[in-house]
Design an enzyme around this catalytic site. Structure first.
Site, short mmCIF file in Angstrom:
data_model
loop_
_atom_site.label_atom_id
_atom_site.label_comp_id
_atom_site.label_asym_id
_atom_site.label_seq_id
_atom_site.Cartn_x
_atom_site.Cartn_y
_atom_site.Cartn_z
N GLY A 1 -9.87 -5.31 8.18
CA GLY A 1 -8.38 -5.35 7.46
C GLY A 1 -7.28 -4.37 8.34
N GLY B 1 2.26 7.41 11.41
CA GLY B 1 2.00 7.52 10.17
C GLY B 1 2.34 9.03 9.32
CD GLU C 1 0.63 -4.02 11.64
OE1 GLU C 1 1.57 -4.68 10.65
OE2 GLU C 1 0.91 -2.97 11.32
CE LYS D 1 5.97 0.47 11.61
NZ LYS D 1 4.52 0.98 11.14
CB THR E 1 -1.01 0.06 1.06
OG1 THR E 1 -1.59 -1.14 1.34
CG2 THR E 1 -1.85 1.08 1.24
CB VAL E 2 3.50 2.38 2.32
CG1 VAL E 2 4.21 3.73 2.51
CG2 VAL E 2 2.54 2.22 3.57
N GLY F 1 -2.09 4.24 6.44
CA GLY F 1 -2.73 4.36 5.14
C GLY F 1 -2.06 4.78 4.18
CD GLU G 1 8.24 12.44 10.29
OE1 GLU G 1 7.75 11.96 11.38
OE2 GLU G 1 9.06 13.47 10.67
CE LYS H 1 3.53 2.77 14.72
NZ LYS H 1 1.96 2.58 14.64
N1 HSE Z 1 -0.96 -1.30 12.79
C1 HSE Z 1 -0.71 0.18 13.06
C2 HSE Z 1 -1.61 0.78 13.63
C3 HSE Z 1 -0.30 0.66 11.81
O1 HSE Z 1 -2.80 0.28 13.59
O2 HSE Z 1 -1.51 1.92 13.90
C4 HSE Z 1 1.20 0.51 11.48
O3 HSE Z 1 1.89 0.91 12.71
#
Ligand code: HSE
Length: 428
Positions: A189, A136, A192, A107, A14-15, A304, A131, A207
């Site tokens: 969805g 996100g 993870e 991360k 996605t990214v 996202g 970053e 993080k």
């Molecule tokens: N799974 C993470 C979240 C996003 O739900 O915030 C990616 O770090």
């Protein structure tokens, strides 16, 4: 205009697809803002045939991400494969060793290998930026390493896992059980591939460890993060907390104490009127406190395609502009080893338990608290029809150690019918 900055993108989920879209659709904007065209020269992913909704035929396809990282025509490796080790780490190391810059959203890799990778970058005059790895689309790494770099940071807090915040919010707003809200998040969805990364607090713990390193100038110390997941939070806890004016959040807190670096990622009660208490759904929030600036609050999408690709591009554009900031805000060799201090800062605690409904039961619990030096602030035994009584206690400020001692003593009294749930009440 200067020579183009040439990207090799490893990982086209996605990214990765989002980054390709930005580079293709905003070429003029990127070039005019940085003074350099930004181009993709080659890409790599596991499955070449998958339709990702973006045109990839203009770029060389490279099966091996390490080979991509080493290409002479790649200036910057954009690592979007994920995973703490394996191909992501191998490609990152290969790029840095070859003196190429790396932008990553990974991360887990940085939480486990950040110090080594930051050193490798410096040894080779390369930069490593991340970053997109934290919260996100919120530019929190930039805020800490640049805008707030004149401050002593006194506390960093954050709700940095949108999936957990979604689950907790749905439990509260729709009265769902933890299991029902978890299943809903799964069907949407949000989780993870290994859900424990989300609900066990590990993803958010990664993080927090990265933010703490920048905030306190310490080597990344993920093993020093105390982590408790949200699985023990029940709808009862959410209701009781709401009744007392609190919301329950999976909250990360890092602070430097007289006994060392305290890092915790645990479900906490926060006032429902606070910005953290009002954070709904999958949104993230990071609160930073500095000696000069006071408290600042950053809020935004934590995951996202668009938000994460936006953060990746912010790093790429810094490199295009010639901005070369050390990975964790100061030279890797100057980062100090953090002494871990586990949950040392005192706080009030919320305790919920079920007691056998018989004479003297409550007295035994009160004695266990008193003998651990813990004073009760509020207490409630609410209606019940069974032979066990639901009891709620809010303590005055105490340490987690004292609380654990009290809970240990309670468990020997024979009056508990279930393990107590203990949640910290964070002053925010
Ligand atoms: N799974 C993470 C979240 C996003 O739900 O915030 C990616 O770090």
């Amino acid at each position: 205009m200067s020579d183009p900055l040439r990207l090799g993108i490893a990982g086209l989920g996605t990214v990765g697809a989002g980054v390709v879209k930005i580079v293709r659709q905003k070429a003029n904007l990127l070039a005019t803002r940085t003074g350099r065209p930004i181009e993709i020269v080659a890409v790599s992913a596991r499955n070449r045939d998958k339709d990702r909704g973006v045109r990839l035929s203009d770029y060389d396809w490279v099966d091996d991400p390490v080979a991509l990282a080493k290409r002479d025509d790649v200036d910057v490796l954009v690592e979007l494969m994920g995973g703490s080790d394996g191909p992501a780490k191998a490609a990152t190391e290969a790029a840095l060793a070859a003196g190429k810059d790396v932008v990553t959203a990974n991360k887990a890799m940085l939480a486990h290998h950040g110090q080594r990778l930051a050193s490798l970058a410096e040894e080779n005059d390369a930069v490593l930026r991340f970053e997109a790895a934290v919260a996100g689309g919120i530019p929190v790494i930039k805020a800490l390493t640049e805008g707030l770099s004149g401050n002593e940071i006194t506390r960093v807090m954050g709700v940095m896992n949108g999936t957990c915040n979604y689950i907790l919010t749905r439990m509260e707003s729709a009265g769902l059980s933890y299991r029902e809200a978890f299943d809903e998040a799964h069907d949407l969805g949000y989780l993870e591939a290994d859900p424990e990364l989300d609900v066990g607090g590990i993803d958010a713990g990664h993080k927090l460890a990265l933010l703490a390193s920048i905030a306190y100038g310490t080597q990344v110390a993920f093993s020093g993060v105390t982590m408790e997941g949200i699985g023990k939070v029940s709808i009862d806890d959410i209701r009781q907390a709401a009744d007392m004016g609190y919301k329950i959040k999976l909250l990360g807190v890092a602070r430097m104490t007289g006994r060392g670096l305290e890092q915790r990622m645990t479900p906490c009660l926060v006032p429902q009127t606070s910005p953290l208490g009002q954070l709904e759904g999958g949104t993230n929030m990071v609160v930073i406190e500095g000696d000069m600036v006071g408290q600042i609050t950053l809020r935004g999408p934590g995951a996202g395609e668009g938000p994460t690709a936006s953060a990746v591009m912010g790093d790429v554009m810094d490199i295009a502009r010639g901005l070369r900031i050390p990975t964790f805000g100061k030279p890797a060799s100057a980062l100090i080893e953090a002494q871990p201090a586990k949950m040392v800062t005192p706080a009030p605690y919320y305790l919920r338990m079920r007691l056998l409904d018989k004479p003297g039961a409550l007295a035994k619990i009160a004695t266990a608290l008193g003998e651990a030096g813990i004073s009760i602030n509020r207490m409630r035994q609410y209606d019940h029809s069974s032979d066990t009584a639901p009891v709620l206690i809010v303590t005055h400020k105490t340490t987690r150690d004292a609380l654990d001692r009290a809970i240990g003593a309670m468990s020997t009294t024979g009056v508990l019918s279930s393990d107590p749930v203990a949640l910290r009440i964070e002053q925010v």
